[in-house]
Design an enzyme around this catalytic site. Structure first.
Site, PDB file in Angstrom:
ATOM      1  N   ASP A  99       6.669  -1.252  -0.679  1.00  0.00           N
ATOM      2  CA  ASP A  99       6.967   0.178  -0.544  1.00  0.00           C
ATOM      3  C   ASP A  99       8.462   0.408  -0.379  1.00  0.00           C
ATOM      4  O   ASP A  99       8.908   1.546  -0.286  1.00  0.00           O
ATOM      5  CB  ASP A  99       6.220   0.765   0.669  1.00  0.00           C
ATOM      6  CG  ASP A  99       4.869   1.332   0.265  1.00  0.00           C
ATOM      7  OD1 ASP A  99       4.566   1.340  -0.947  1.00  0.00           O
ATOM      8  OD2 ASP A  99       4.111   1.766   1.151  1.00  0.00           O
TER       9      ASP A  99
ATOM     10  N   ASP B 286      -4.938   1.471  -4.325  1.00  0.00           N
ATOM     11  CA  ASP B 286      -4.239   1.256  -3.063  1.00  0.00           C
ATOM     12  C   ASP B 286      -5.192   0.771  -1.974  1.00  0.00           C
ATOM     13  O   ASP B 286      -6.419   0.829  -2.125  1.00  0.00           O
ATOM     14  CB  ASP B 286      -3.564   2.570  -2.638  1.00  0.00           C
ATOM     15  CG  ASP B 286      -2.222   2.351  -1.975  1.00  0.00           C
ATOM     16  OD1 ASP B 286      -2.034   1.282  -1.362  1.00  0.00           O
ATOM     17  OD2 ASP B 286      -1.363   3.242  -2.054  1.00  0.00           O
TER      18      ASP B 286
HETATM   19  C1  GLA Z   1       0.901   3.651  -0.091  1.00  0.00           C
HETATM   20  C2  GLA Z   1       1.552   3.160  -1.367  1.00  0.00           C
HETATM   21  C3  GLA Z   1       2.556   4.170  -1.839  1.00  0.00           C
HETATM   22  C4  GLA Z   1       1.877   5.486  -2.071  1.00  0.00           C
HETATM   23  C5  GLA Z   1       1.156   5.927  -0.807  1.00  0.00           C
HETATM   24  C6  GLA Z   1       0.303   7.154  -1.076  1.00  0.00           C
HETATM   25  O1  GLA Z   1       1.810   3.689   0.951  1.00  0.00           O
HETATM   26  O2  GLA Z   1       2.125   1.910  -1.183  1.00  0.00           O
HETATM   27  O3  GLA Z   1       3.199   3.725  -3.002  1.00  0.00           O
HETATM   28  O4  GLA Z   1       0.985   5.360  -3.144  1.00  0.00           O
HETATM   29  O5  GLA Z   1       0.309   4.918  -0.310  1.00  0.00           O
HETATM   30  O6  GLA Z   1      -0.356   7.585   0.054  1.00  0.00           O
END
Ligand code: GLA
Length: 709
Positions: A510, A446
């Site tokens: 997301d 991430d």
């Molecule tokens: C980001 C990612 C999510 C999740 C969060 C965890 O927002 O896109 O899918 O993994 O971080 O903190």
């Protein structure tokens, strides 16, 4: 040699070298026959002289220069002590090998050398290009702009399609006409960005999914970028794409070089579907790691929207057992597993297991997941550091920043300075140890904030940050070749061809809201094939939009992707659980076609619908999905014409269960729809079929099987 000709199976690209300087494109189009005479093509492109012009016509070269009299934006910008701001390169030599060419040029006055790399992919015809610039003499050359190349767009291509958006709304498309002058897009976020995906399509009037000539181009770079379209009022149209450089970011001492990212371009005379097919073929053949090609894409369960930071070993084990019962194949433990990570205000950088949540480490959970017959995946965000972390308390100087400027946080986090060797060593060692200790098959990598004042010792460090990220992933992959990696940057923020050379899929967004996802995935599908497009069934009430949707719609939306789910499975009632189980087994049944076939967007006459599909390479099996995005405005069902079938084959078309009750109740003779109709491919494509979808947020999936004997 006065021409360079690069051929793929379907496309030819010819360069005219006759000026002795930077070459001009003489031809780019359908494959020329072997006897084609390039000088005839070049001669046709000559321009007449006009009054109020210079005494020689100017042309758009493949790397336009100030020194040629070109009146548009040049491809290079830099200077040496205020001198040599214009260049006039001459060809030194050319190396050509089958489908690739390297053109070496020199400007003795400026003391600069230029190398233009061009390569055409034999199957897809996608053209890859990049530029290298070398400073041969003192003083330093301050480079402020170096395009990967200029793409010449023919004057009948008036229309543009670009991809913009925001977090949870990526890849939304805009369509407009080529405007006179420059239309420029800048991404200064330090990652590929949610806002300005570096990709662009130019095409003939009203180009569509299956008609029109379209030129597509994409910059493979995961950092700052700049790209523009330019229409010089005399009719010349160009597109350039480059890394966006900060002042002073690239200063070339004697013998130093800078190499631009690759730019990838393709063309299709059969509309956007034709272009997508080429980009998908190219990615599959040339870019993606082998794992993506050879292994089945396991169906993923991800813990994020199920438990967030609330990790409890017993609950997670129960969840894993349920996950396995339903047919999932990979269990991914998302954020919240490491030292003190109880919310998003702390702990990034402290990459060891939280002792309170996991007193015996991750092994008991991993063993349980493996005993359930699934693979285990883990979330990490290596480039980040929380001010509230052990790592920051020990090494406050490890962060990117600039003296005299506030260190802005994003999601309460700062960014580690990857230009520092000690930071790179720390990250490699921590990640290497986690991977060496545990049987982990998958990392969700991430990157949850943009870069702002990204300074290293006072100098801008955006470029190095991106390069170092690539190095770190490459080193880890080399040490652990079996590992698959997902590229996630708050979902959708780091999706490009260069990150895909070292990652196996991306987290597209997301947003798990299926309405929004339909739009996002449609835009992304122009460049990216389904097997790398991560898409999960989320909870009934979407956590990012609050919208409530039916499970069949959510499942259909994720089905034509790298499929998965992320929500609390214990919230499902029996009926929903059965539906989920059915889609999981259907996905296993069809994933070979979805992940290796030809994917298609349907051009539907009803603007309130979205349609997509996939056809196997032998055209014997196809799957199509039609969804209703809003309440229909007509009660008689609108026609759906399929595409890319074999016109001479007969297909059995059947509706795949489950079908939402609102649709089933309106079917005349439902059993016929389930057992199937026999129809010629030509009829299915030209006359089509009709089905009524009365409710928004519902959809249907059809299987088409060729029944020729
Ligand atoms: C980001 C990612 C999510 C999740 C969060 C965890 O927002 O896109 O899918 O993994 O971080 O903190």
């Amino acid at each position: 040699m006065s021409y360079v000709r690069l051929d793929s199976d379907s496309i030819s690209y010819v360069l005219d070298l006759s000026s002795g300087g930077i070459p001009r494109m003489a031809y780019w189009g359908s494959r020329l026959h072997d006897r084609a005479e390039p000088d005839q093509l070049a001669a046709m492109n000559n321009r007449p002289l006009f009054q109020a012009w210079l005494d020689e016509p100017y042309f758009l070269n493949i790397f336009p220069e100030q020194g040629t009299g070109f009146r548009g934006r040049p491809a290079l910008s830099g200077e040496k002590d205020g001198q040599h701001w214009a260049t006039l390169f001459k060809i030194e030599k050319i190396e050509q090998k089958n489908q690739s060419a390297r053109i070496f040029l020199i400007d003795n006055l400026a003391g600069l050398k230029l190398v233009l790399d061009l390569e055409i992919d034999a199957t897809s015809g996608i053209l890859s290009r990049r530029t290298t610039i070398k400073n041969l003499t003192e003083p330093v050359y301050r480079l402020s702009y170096c395009a990967a190349g200029a793409i010449e767009i023919p004057s009948n291509c008036h229309e543009l399609l670009t991809f913009h958006g925001c977090w949870t709304g990526e890849f939304l498309t805009q369509r407009y006409a080529f405007r006179p002058g420059l239309t420029q897009f800048e991404n200064r976020t330090g990652r590929t960005s949610h806002e300005f995906f570096p990709g662009l399509i130019a095409g003939t009037k009203d180009f569509g999914e299956n008609h029109g000539t379209v030129y597509g181009t994409h910059l493979g770079w995961s950092g700052n970028s700049v790209f523009f379209t330019e229409l010089i009022p005399d009719g010349i149209r160009q597109i350039q794409m480059a890394e966006l450089l900060m002042p002073g970011e690239i200063v070339l001492g004697k013998n130093d070089t800078y190499t631009s990212p690759w730019i990838y371009s393709g063309l299709s005379h059969k509309g956007l579907n034709g272009l997508s097919h080429k980009f998908h073929q190219f990615l599959r053949r040339k870019i993606l790691p082998r794992t993506t090609q050879t292994s089945k894409r396991p169906i993923i369960f991800n813990s994020w929207e199920a438990v967030y930071f609330d990790h409890n070993l017993d609950d997670l084990c129960r969840m894993a057992s349920k996950t396995a019962d339903l047919g999932f194949e990979r269990f991914v433990l998302d954020d919240g597993w490491f030292h003190n990570r109880n919310d998003d205000t702390q702990a990034l950088g402290d990459w060891w297991t939280d002792q309170k949540k996991y007193p015996q480490g991750l092994q008991p959970l991993i063993e349980h997941v493996e005993n359930c017959g699934m693979e285990f995946g883990l979330w990490i965000e290596p480039e980040m550091i929380s001010p509230n972390s052990e790592l920051y308390r020990k090494h406050p100087d490890w962060v990117l920043g600039l003296e005299g400027f506030p260190q802005l946080t994003g999601r309460q986090q700062l960014v580690l300075d990857l230009s520092r060797q000690d930071v790179m060593t720390y990250l490699f060692d921590r990640l290497n140890e986690i991977l060496a200790l545990h049987p982990i098959s998958y990392l969700k990598w991430d990157m949850n904030r943009t870069l702002t004042m990204a300074g290293h010792k006072g100098c801008p460090a955006f470029h190095n940050q991106t390069k170092s990220l690539y190095d770190l992933i490459d080193r880890l992959r080399e040490a652990h070749p079996h590992i698959e990696i997902e590229s996630c940057a708050s979902g959708g923020g780091r999706i490009d061809f260069e990150i895909l050379k070292r990652t196996d899929r991306f987290w597209t967004s997301d947003s798990n809201d299926p309405f929004r996802r339909q739009q996002i995935q449609k835009g992304a599908s122009i460049f990216f094939p389904p097997e790398i497009t991560g898409s999960h069934i989320g909870p009934a009430t979407c956590h990012t939009s609050g919208r409530i949707t039916d499970i069949t719609f959510r499942a259909l939306t994720s089905f034509f992707s790298h499929f998965g789910a992320e929500f609390n499975l214990f919230e499902l009632d029996d009926k929903e659980e059965n539906i989920l189980k059915t889609y999981i087994s259907l996905h296993k049944q069809y994933r070979d076609i979805i992940h290796h076939g030809r994917s298609i967007r349907l051009e539907l006459s009803d603007p309130l619908r979205n349609g997509l599909g996939v056809v196997s390479s032998d055209m014997k099996t196809a799957l199509f999905c039609i969804v209703q995005m809003d309440i229909p405005t007509q009660t008689s069902a609108r026609t759906i014409c399929f595409s890319h079938l074999d016109p001479d084959s007969t297909y059995r078309l059947r509706l795949i269960r489950p079908v939402h009750h609102s649709i089933e109740s309106k079917l005349v003779n439902p059993e016929n729809w389930y057992s199937g109709f026999r129809l010629p491919g030509k009829t299915l494509m030209q006359t089509g079929i009709s089905i009524f979808l009365p409710w928004p947020g519902t959809g249907v999936m059809f299987e088409l099987k060729s029944i020729n004997r």
